[in-house]
Design a protein around this motif. Structure first.
Motif, PDB file in Angstrom:
ATOM      1  N   ILE A  68      10.587  -1.571  -0.989  1.00 47.41           N
ATOM      2  CA  ILE A  68      10.360  -1.727   0.453  1.00 47.41           C
ATOM      3  C   ILE A  68       9.871  -3.138   0.766  1.00 47.41           C
ATOM      4  O   ILE A  68      10.358  -3.802   1.684  1.00 47.41           O
ATOM      5  CB  ILE A  68       9.346  -0.681   0.949  1.00 47.41           C
ATOM      6  CG1 ILE A  68       9.911   0.729   0.806  1.00 47.41           C
ATOM      7  CG2 ILE A  68       8.951  -0.945   2.398  1.00 47.41           C
ATOM      8  CD1 ILE A  68       8.916   1.824   1.117  1.00 47.41           C
ATOM      9  N   GLU A  73      12.551  -6.232   0.130  1.00 54.08           N
ATOM     10  CA  GLU A  73      13.904  -6.091   0.645  1.00 54.08           C
ATOM     11  C   GLU A  73      14.538  -7.463   0.860  1.00 54.08           C
ATOM     12  O   GLU A  73      13.844  -8.463   1.038  1.00 54.08           O
ATOM     13  CB  GLU A  73      13.884  -5.329   1.980  1.00 54.08           C
ATOM     14  CG  GLU A  73      13.613  -3.840   1.834  1.00 54.08           C
ATOM     15  CD  GLU A  73      13.587  -3.151   3.183  1.00 54.08           C
ATOM     16  OE1 GLU A  73      13.456  -3.852   4.210  1.00 54.08           O
ATOM     17  OE2 GLU A  73      13.707  -1.921   3.219  1.00 54.08           O
ATOM     18  N   ARG A 115       6.938  -4.448   7.209  1.00 52.46           N
ATOM     19  CA  ARG A 115       7.028  -3.074   6.698  1.00 52.46           C
ATOM     20  C   ARG A 115       5.662  -2.456   6.463  1.00 52.46           C
ATOM     21  O   ARG A 115       5.564  -1.344   5.941  1.00 52.46           O
ATOM     22  CB  ARG A 115       7.837  -3.059   5.393  1.00 52.46           C
ATOM     23  CG  ARG A 115       9.271  -3.532   5.539  1.00 52.46           C
ATOM     24  CD  ARG A 115      10.055  -2.740   6.574  1.00 52.46           C
ATOM     25  NE  ARG A 115      10.079  -1.336   6.259  1.00 52.46           N
ATOM     26  CZ  ARG A 115      11.021  -0.745   5.524  1.00 52.46           C
ATOM     27  NH1 ARG A 115      12.019  -1.461   5.053  1.00 52.46           N
ATOM     28  NH2 ARG A 115      10.968   0.543   5.291  1.00 52.46           N
ATOM     29  N   THR A 157       3.316  -3.026   4.302  1.00 48.66           N
ATOM     30  CA  THR A 157       3.165  -2.671   2.892  1.00 48.66           C
ATOM     31  C   THR A 157       2.380  -3.749   2.175  1.00 48.66           C
ATOM     32  O   THR A 157       2.655  -4.938   2.339  1.00 48.66           O
ATOM     33  CB  THR A 157       4.547  -2.515   2.222  1.00 48.66           C
ATOM     34  OG1 THR A 157       5.316  -1.561   2.944  1.00 48.66           O
ATOM     35  CG2 THR A 157       4.401  -2.052   0.785  1.00 48.66           C
TER      36      THR A 157
END
Length: 449
Positions: free
Chosen positions: A252, A255, A288, A290
């Motif tokens: 994730i 990417e 994202r 993250t």
């Protein structure tokens, strides 16, 4: 002729003495300059030590205007930099003064609050009333005394599994939740532990360094019957799931064409009977939401980052000026990341000028800090206006932004061209940092994302 010869000898003697005096004067001049540089350096260290004496690590610009009614909250919110918030307007570097109340006058109580916040816990309090029949005498008054306690509960949950068979299919087990009950069985496959319970025992073992014997005793004291080997097996199962989770998080965060932030910091790691200074890394993908922390034997080397990134095709990586990141965007050092844009954090450059102003006493450093702060203020305005990446790129390429950039570059070139012999070492570092990473610091102006 004899007199002429005598005069020539005297002139020669005087010239040699003059040369000798000039040499001595030049040597003394060099020694004096060297001593002045040492004095300046020691004074900077003393000022820095005095500031850090009581642990206050905030960096403040010395304000010339003594404005006490500034909006400090707004000033703090407007700055979008590092964790150490830099207050530049409302905080002046003035010594604290002892205030004495004038004798014979009443105290001014107009600024007292109407009420005070009290301690409390969200939810209903558990009350424990007294048994009044046990009171050995007449009751005068009763009141509740508040006490706060922290308790860890170990709870056993049972899920009803149904063994059923569908037409034409093999029988299988399943859980069908009733209303008001969990939708799924909250345990790791192969264990009897929920993710929260497994996280708790992993924290005790790997962070707090609790032995399995003490961990087993802790669970036993809470009423749980379990063996030490079962706890070990549960942690092994948890590691398998955690490894899979890290792979998913990496897919994730890394990417294609992602923009990430990366940094590393030191931490104390226990090595048997002593602690060792090691380094832990973090990579953040803000888009994202993250964040991944990674660690490789406490190393701060470039290989830790390249091994973690693997074959990721990233659009940009933002970092500080640590030279472990200089391979990014450099086709001579890394063909894999030659197309990745390397951004350098502007806050690091700004902080260096703040330090040069505070500890180095350089007046021009404050102007550098103000210009860099203006770039942050512009981005905050774009955020408040909710601009799209295309609109943000147009604003970043506007004439006003370019004028600000030209002013900063002109000021930098002017300062670099001046004699730096008696310049503060903090100021030298700030100027060299900004000049070295100029392209990387302002790379964000070429992309609205």
């Amino acid at each position: 002729m004899a007199q002429m010869k005598e005069l020539k000898d005297q002139m020669s003697s005087m010239q040699s003495k003059h040369v000798d005096l000039e040499n001595r004067l030049s040597e003394e001049h060099k020694l004096r300059k060297s001593a002045e540089r040492k004095i300046k350096s020691l004074q900077e260290k003393l000022d820095y030590a005095n500031q850090e004496r009581f642990g206050d690590r905030r960096q403040k610009i010395q304000s010339k205007a003594k404005t006490s009614d500034s909006d400090r909250r707004k000033e703090k919110d407007d700055y979008d930099g590092t964790d150490d918030t830099l207050r530049t307007d409302s905080v002046g570097h003035v010594p604290s003064q002892e205030l004495k109340e004038p004798s014979g006058k009443d105290r001014d109580l107009s600024n007292r609050p109407d009420g005070y916040k009290r301690m409390g816990v969200v939810g209903e309090a558990i009350e424990h009333p007294s048994d009044l029949t046990k009171v050995p005498g007449r009751i005068i008054e009763r009141r509740m005394v508040r006490v706060f306690s922290f308790r860890t509960f170990l709870t056993e949950e049972c899920f009803e599994m149904v063994h059923y068979a569908e037409p034409g299919k093999k029988p299988k087990w399943g859980y069908f939740p009733s209303e008001g009950h969990p939708d799924v069985v909250t345990s790791f496959e192969g264990t009897r532990a929920t993710p929260e319970f497994l996280q708790a025992i992993a924290y005790e073992v790997y962070v707090k360094n609790v032995t399995f014997g003490l961990l087993h005793q802790w669970l036993t004291d809470m009423g749980m019957t379990i063996s030490k080997n079962t706890l070990r097996n549960w942690l092994k199962k948890g590691k398998t799931y955690l490894d899979e989770l890290v792979c998913v998080l990496k897919s994730i965060a890394l990417e294609k064409d992602s923009i990430v932030n990366c940094d590393e910091t030191w931490c104390k790691v226990r090595k048997y009977d002593h602690y060792k200074k090691c380094y832990i890394w973090v990579l953040v993908n803000k888009a994202r939401k993250t964040a991944i922390f990674f660690y490789e034997n406490g190393s701060r080397g470039r290989d830790v980052l390249t091994d973690f990134l693997g074959d990721a095709e990233l659009k940009s990586i933002m970092s500080d000026g640590y030279n472990a990141y200089v391979f990014i965007g450099n086709e001579l050092k890394s063909a894999r990341f030659k197309d990745t844009v390397h951004q350098v954090c502007m806050s690091h450059a700004k902080n260096k000028f703040v330090k040069a102003s505070n500890q180095g006493g350089e007046p021009t450093a404050e102007r550098f800090s103000e210009i860099l702060k203006e770039f942050f203020m512009r981005e905050r305005k774009y955020d408040d206006a909710g601009l799209t990446p295309k609109e943000r790129f147009r604003e970043r390429q506007s004439l006003a932004t370019k004028e600000l950039l030209i002013e900063l570059r002109s000021l930098l070139d002017s300062e670099l061209s001046k004699d730096s012999e008696f310049r503060s070492r903090y100021y030298k570092e700030a100027l060299n940092y900004l000049n070295r990473f100029w392209k990387e610091i302002f790379a964000y102006l070429d992309d609205g994302e």
